[in-house]
Design a protein around this motif. Structure first.
Motif, PDB file in Angstrom:
ATOM      1  N   PRO A 150       0.836  -1.208   0.000  1.00 16.62           N
ATOM      2  CA  PRO A 150       0.000   0.000   0.000  1.00 16.62           C
ATOM      3  C   PRO A 150       0.864   1.249   0.000  1.00 16.62           C
ATOM      4  O   PRO A 150       1.992   1.236   0.485  1.00 16.62           O
ATOM      5  N   THR A 151       0.336   2.320  -0.524  1.00 14.82           N
ATOM      6  CA  THR A 151       1.138   3.538  -0.625  1.00 14.82           C
ATOM      7  C   THR A 151       1.361   4.175   0.734  1.00 14.82           C
ATOM      8  O   THR A 151       2.293   4.929   0.919  1.00 14.82           O
ATOM      9  N   SER A 152       0.488   3.887   1.690  1.00 14.53           N
ATOM     10  CA  SER A 152       0.688   4.514   2.990  1.00 14.53           C
ATOM     11  C   SER A 152       1.847   3.900   3.736  1.00 14.53           C
ATOM     12  O   SER A 152       2.257   4.404   4.759  1.00 14.53           O
ATOM     13  N   GLY A 153       2.389   2.797   3.242  1.00 19.01           N
ATOM     14  CA  GLY A 153       3.578   2.247   3.874  1.00 19.01           C
ATOM     15  C   GLY A 153       3.315   1.477   5.132  1.00 19.01           C
ATOM     16  O   GLY A 153       4.229   1.261   5.917  1.00 19.01           O
ATOM     17  N   ILE A 154       2.081   1.055   5.357  1.00 20.46           N
ATOM     18  CA  ILE A 154       1.782   0.249   6.540  1.00 20.46           C
ATOM     19  C   ILE A 154       1.520  -1.173   6.084  1.00 20.46           C
ATOM     20  O   ILE A 154       0.783  -1.406   5.129  1.00 20.46           O
ATOM     21  N   ALA A 155       2.132  -2.104   6.771  1.00 17.94           N
ATOM     22  CA  ALA A 155       1.923  -3.512   6.424  1.00 17.94           C
ATOM     23  C   ALA A 155       1.054  -4.152   7.489  1.00 17.94           C
ATOM     24  O   ALA A 155       1.082  -3.783   8.660  1.00 17.94           O
ATOM     25  N   VAL A 156       0.291  -5.163   7.070  1.00 16.64           N
ATOM     26  CA  VAL A 156      -0.535  -5.918   8.005  1.00 16.64           C
ATOM     27  C   VAL A 156      -0.020  -7.341   8.026  1.00 16.64           C
ATOM     28  O   VAL A 156       0.649  -7.777   7.089  1.00 16.64           O
ATOM     29  N   PRO A 157      -0.285  -8.088   9.082  1.00 14.93           N
ATOM     30  CA  PRO A 157       0.260  -9.440   9.171  1.00 14.93           C
ATOM     31  C   PRO A 157      -0.096 -10.281   7.954  1.00 14.93           C
ATOM     32  O   PRO A 157      -1.218 -10.273   7.480  1.00 14.93           O
ATOM     33  N   GLY A 158       0.917 -11.002   7.471  1.00 15.17           N
ATOM     34  CA  GLY A 158       0.699 -11.871   6.329  1.00 15.17           C
ATOM     35  C   GLY A 158       1.056 -11.223   5.017  1.00 15.17           C
ATOM     36  O   GLY A 158       1.183 -11.887   3.998  1.00 15.17           O
ATOM     37  N   GLN A 159       1.227  -9.917   5.030  1.00 13.09           N
ATOM     38  CA  GLN A 159       1.477  -9.213   3.772  1.00 13.09           C
ATOM     39  C   GLN A 159       2.868  -9.529   3.237  1.00 13.09           C
ATOM     40  O   GLN A 159       3.847  -9.425   3.963  1.00 13.09           O
ATOM     41  N   PRO A 160       2.965  -9.924   1.986  1.00 16.76           N
ATOM     42  CA  PRO A 160       4.295 -10.203   1.432  1.00 16.76           C
ATOM     43  C   PRO A 160       5.033  -8.884   1.163  1.00 16.76           C
ATOM     44  O   PRO A 160       4.447  -7.921   0.673  1.00 16.76           O
ATOM     45  N   LEU A 161       6.329  -8.870   1.499  1.00 17.71           N
ATOM     46  CA  LEU A 161       7.069  -7.612   1.422  1.00 17.71           C
ATOM     47  C   LEU A 161       8.325  -7.697   0.565  1.00 17.71           C
ATOM     48  O   LEU A 161       9.017  -6.724   0.411  1.00 17.71           O
ATOM     49  N   GLY A 162       8.642  -8.831   0.064  1.00 17.15           N
ATOM     50  CA  GLY A 162       9.889  -8.923  -0.716  1.00 17.15           C
ATOM     51  C   GLY A 162      10.464 -10.307  -0.542  1.00 17.15           C
ATOM     52  O   GLY A 162       9.831 -11.197   0.023  1.00 17.15           O
ATOM     53  N   THR A 163      11.660 -10.504  -1.008  1.00 13.97           N
ATOM     54  CA  THR A 163      12.290 -11.822  -0.864  1.00 13.97           C
ATOM     55  C   THR A 163      13.601 -11.683  -0.108  1.00 13.97           C
ATOM     56  O   THR A 163      14.141 -10.583   0.052  1.00 13.97           O
ATOM     57  N   THR A 164      14.141 -12.800   0.310  1.00 17.22           N
ATOM     58  CA  THR A 164      15.412 -12.768   1.041  1.00 17.22           C
ATOM     59  C   THR A 164      16.545 -12.308   0.145  1.00 17.22           C
ATOM     60  O   THR A 164      17.595 -11.883   0.630  1.00 17.22           O
TER      61      THR A 164
END
Lengths: 339, 360, 221
Positions: free
Chosen positions: C4-18
């Motif tokens: 999301p553009t607001s930059g807040i993540a919620v549990p379970g949200q994928p954010l990238g890879t190792t």
């Protein structure tokens, strides 16, 4: 059962008020009295807010509005508070991870007809166990060894009797056609709706508490409803036409005649991981046991419907849990701009 | 971090609150008494403030929402600060058995235990059934389970206020009379007729605490009064053909509450001995959860109007040890509390009357 | 789900890879190498490491480097950390305590943020949501001369003690130790309620009456 610790009513017992038939309801033909105005995939808008119970570590409130019919409106209102991780009682054995316990309770004024008592009955115990099953796998319990996480859900208002009256929610004189001989009353979708709402509400409270989770579980309900095919008329040869079975999402007990709901299913679904944590199905539905048969049968359609409803609920859940942090961030940015 | 004068290591305020709650509260209420102070904003003579930021006399502003429950005949949600409570009133019918039916003469029930205005029926059946449920997860100490002794005592206090002392609900609002609407007397005809009371409405008043940050009683009591004021029972009549009570699906009737009583709770905080030259006391209005753990002495005042006391209770505290003098509250404290309760009564009353006007 | 553009993540949200990021606080790694969020938090990418570290912060302020405490109420006593506790019972073999605050030491170069407010840069004490039972056994009171220790001369009920967690313990208690100089009784009162001040590592004195009482005293810094 006399509850000695509470003030009880008259010893002879009291009865809920019985109403004389209202002139407005008798003028309509039976088939028109209840109907679902929205489409089978139109869900009602969930209202979710967190942190309304500051003494709790995390809390949330969920409200589902009444369906837009002309009958008496009733909404689903749930409040959930989460405590933990906190110390387990001395008698509890050692656990290398946290122990999740869920308690769900209906307030005495929650059901339409029968006033519920304060002592937990079997419906509430059942729902509590279902809720714990749904949430168990989503929380990272290993991060909190030797502690307990308690989730308390209070139902302030619900649709339908939600299991308060044993057996069926009300009687449908028409009986079931092609219902496999079960006939009579249908499935109590109000109870399933309470479970789905409780799952969503509890997940919001757990996220509000800052307890680490793999993913958030959201709840969704769908039902297989008998849509009167030809209005129940017989065709020219005197044989009954088969009614069509339609999958509706987010069913409400006020929108369907009880005998029309053949089966219903509530799921707990982790949308990001695409995994189900809980499935509770009631009613009778046929499914093919032939594993070669890949065609979609009624069971598949009903579960897919419930999963879609849960995915929609997840969007509201995401917004609800992010709201508080977003608000604080905007406030902090505003303060920094002033200084 | 420590100086030679004070041994207290400098704990952050939140931790100090747990280490020594009494000193923590004392330093907020009288910051000039000791050399180190955690509340650096207070300097010089200042009105004593509590950790929550309120002054000692300040109550938390209340809000009331009514008619929010779909299946209750009356309901109210009351919030005072972080304490929130929901009250739902539901009526059910108590049909009198054949041997029990009462004969109504000029508005007074005959039969066992009749009070001056027939209130004997209220107590003997009983017709008002209040309950207060705290074990909902409203605060950390309240697990689901049977009510504690303290919760049961509060429920009994509420019951005795509702049935014995304040009696906001008149019994004639609850009667169901043969071929009548329940108003026993003075409905215009003034005939001294004999009517048979066939049934009564029984009011189940269930109060559920949603969130608790101290002072459950004031909020619960206000919610009950607001819910009773909001209650509309269906119009009921005795149907002789069906031999039962039948209700009208559309018409309703309010209970007609005229007496509004409201409660105010206070706590007395006494400086711990040894820190003060003399025992200074503060009256704290509307205690929150932390202060309830620290204040041992409590005062409860229930008023039916700004100057009429329905209930006055004081308890707790300790007679001071030698050299300090008595630390218990005296009559002047009670008078001050009653005066503050009168001002608070007015605030509640305006709020409830405002709610009534909104609906009209 | 897209970020999301607001930059807040919620549990379970994928954010990238190792491959793209190192996991920081509030992140877990899924089986396929995907980084996912554990908590509701602000996405913060710290360029100080290669690859950059991705963390989730629960503080609303835009601090450039901060270690955050997710929520003080979800903290548990960690093995190796120090805690503040109150003595509840003593017997000749052990002192039972109830732990009410944890000392949190932030990693180097970061500050501790509690409930959205920046606390001290060095260790800070945070009260826990609920108290935890603990026990200081007689062999854990001192590091040296362990056989000469008497609980009655070391702790009395009501004392506030700073101790170190040495183990998760058994089903009902954490095991604590005061075997370092800076650990021991920090606040104590006499029977009449007067405060006691440290006199030496084993004695405390009341300023009003001059009474000396024996305790295992923590060395004031």
């Amino acid at each position: 059962m006399a509850d000695r610790r509470r003030v009880v009513g008259p010893t002879d017992g009291t009865t809920p008020p019985v109403f004389s038939p209202s002139p407005s309801s008798t003028s309509l033909p039976p088939s028109k009295r209840v109907c679902r105005d929205r489409g089978p995939q139109d869900l009602r808008q969930i209202f979710l807010k967190t942190s309304l119970t500051p003494p709790a570590v995390g809390s949330s409130f969920l409200e589902l509005p009444s369906p837009p019919t002309y009958s008496n409106s009733s909404t689903l209102k749930l409040t959930c508070s989460v405590f933990g991780p906190r110390a387990l009682p001395h008698s509890a054995p050692f656990f290398p991870q946290a122990r999740l316990s869920c308690e769900l309770k209906f307030a005495p004024f929650a059901s339409p007809l029968k006033r519920r008592g304060y002592v937990r009955d079997h419906t509430e115990r059942d729902l509590s166990v279902q809720l714990a099953t749904a949430l168990q796998r989503s929380i990272l319990l290993e991060k909190y060894p030797k502690s307990g996480i308690d989730v308390f859900v209070t139902v302030l208002d619900c649709e339908g009797e939600a299991g308060a009256v044993t057996g069926v929610s009300s009687f449908h004189a028409g009986g079931g056609k092609g219902g496999g001989g079960w006939g009579g009353g249908g499935v109590d979708v109000g109870l399933l709706g309470v479970l789905a709402g409780a799952i969503t509400c509890a997940s919001a409270a757990i996220a509000d508490a800052g307890i680490e989770c793999l993913d958030l579980v959201s709840g969704g309900v769908s039902a297989l409803v008998r849509k009167p095919g030809g209005g129940g008329d017989d065709d020219a040869m005197g044989q009954e036409m088969e009614d069509e079975l339609v999958v509706v999402q987010d069913p409400s007990p006020e929108e369907h005649a009880p005998g029309d709901i053949v089966a219903a299913c509530a799921v707990g679904y982790m949308a990001a991981r695409e995994e189900l944590t809980e499935v509770w199905m009631r009613g009778v539905v046929e499914t093919s046991i032939d594993t070669e048969d890949k065609t979609e049968d009624n069971l598949d359609r009903m579960m897919d419907g419930a999963i879609m409803a849960a995915a929609q609920a997840r969007r509201v859940l995401n917004e609800g849990v992010a709201e508080r942090l977003l608000f604080a961030m905007n406030m902090a940015k505003h303060e920094m701009e002033i200084t | 971090m420590t100086t030679n004068i004070t041994p207290s290591l400098s704990f952050p305020p939140a931790t100090y609150q747990k280490v020594d709650p009494n000193s923590y509260l004392l330093r907020h209420l009288s910051p000039t008494s000791t050399s180190t102070s955690t509340s650096t904003s207070n300097s010089g003579t200042h009105a004593p403030t509590r950790p929550s930021g309120r002054s000692a006399d300040e109550f938390r502003p209340p809000t009331i929402h009514t008619s929010s429950l779909s299946h209750a005949h009356g309901s109210a949600v009351v919030r005072t600060g972080d304490t929130a409570v929901v009250c739902g009133v539901r009526g059910e019918i108590l049909t009198l058995r054949l041997g029990e039916k009462k004969v109504l003469r000029s508005g007074i029930d005959s039969g066992v235990g009749s009070g001056v205005d027939g209130s004997g029926a209220l107590k003997s059946y009983p017709l008002i059934v209040p309950n207060l449920e705290l074990n909902t997860g409203c605060a950390a100490a309240y697990h689901p389970g049977p009510p504690s002794d303290w919760a049961q005592a509060m429920t009994q206090r509420i019951r005795s206020l509702l049935v014995d002392v304040v009696c906001p609900v008149e019994v004639n609002a609850l009667r169901i009379v043969e071929d009548g609407l329940g108003e026993g007397d003075g409905e215009g005809d003034g005939r001294e007729e004999e009517k048979e009371v066939k049934a009564y409405w029984v009011l189940y008043i269930d109060t559920v605490m949603i969130s608790l940050d101290g002072n459950a009683f004031d909020a619960a009591w206000a919610a009950i009064i607001a819910a009773l004021n909001d209650t509309k029972l269906p119009v009921a009549r005795w149907d002789p053909d069906l031999d039962r009570v039948v209700c009208d699906p559309v018409q309703t009737r309010s209970l007609g509450i005229t007496r509004f009583a409201f409660a105010s709770s206070f706590g007395i905080f006494t400086a711990p001995p040894g820190e003060e030259a003399e025992a200074e006391t503060w009256i704290l209005a509307d205690l929150d959860d932390f202060e309830e753990g620290v204040c041992e002495e409590r005062i409860l005042v229930v008023l039916t109007d700004e100057r009429t006391i329905a209930k006055l209770e004081k308890g707790g505290g300790q007679v001071g040890s030698s050299g300090v003098g008595t630390a218990l509250a005296g009559v002047k404290h009670l008078k001050r509390c009653t005066k503050m309760a009168g001002e608070r009564w007015k605030i509640w009353n305006d709020l409830i009357k405002g709610k009534g006007k909104e609906k009209e | 789900m897209p970020l999301p553009t607001s930059g807040i993540a919620v549990p379970g949200q994928p954010l990238g890879t190792t491959a793209e990021f190192l996991p920081g606080t509030g992140i877990h790694i899924r089986k396929d190498g995907q980084l996912s969020a554990n908590i509701v938090g602000r996405i913060h990418i710290s360029p100080t490491t290669t690859p950059p570290t991705l963390s989730l912060l629960s503080s609303p302020q835009d601090t450039t480097n901060s270690a955050t405490i997710v929520n003080p109420a979800t903290l548990l006593p960690q093995v190796g950390s120090t805690v503040l506790c109150r003595v509840t019972r003593t017997n000749p073999r052990q002192a039972n305590v109830s732990i009410f605050a944890l000392d949190v030491v932030p990693p180097k170069g970061t500050v501790v943020v509690v409930d959205g407010a920046v606390a001290a840069a060095t260790s800070t004490s945070i009260p826990t949501g609920d108290t935890f039972p603990g026990v200081i056994r007689v062999q854990d009171v001192r590091a040296t001369e362990k056989d000469k220790v008497r609980i009655a001369s070391s702790f009395k009920p009501g004392d506030i003690v700073r101790a170190a967690v040495i183990s998760l313990g058994d089903q009902s208690n954490y095991y604590l130790s005061t075997g370092r100089n800076e650990l021991g009784v920090v606040v104590a009162r006499t029977d009449s309620g007067d405060l006691l001040y440290p006199k030496s590592w084993k004695e405390m004195i009341c300023s009003r009456t001059g009474i000396v009482e024996e305790r295992k005293v923590a060395k004031p810094i």
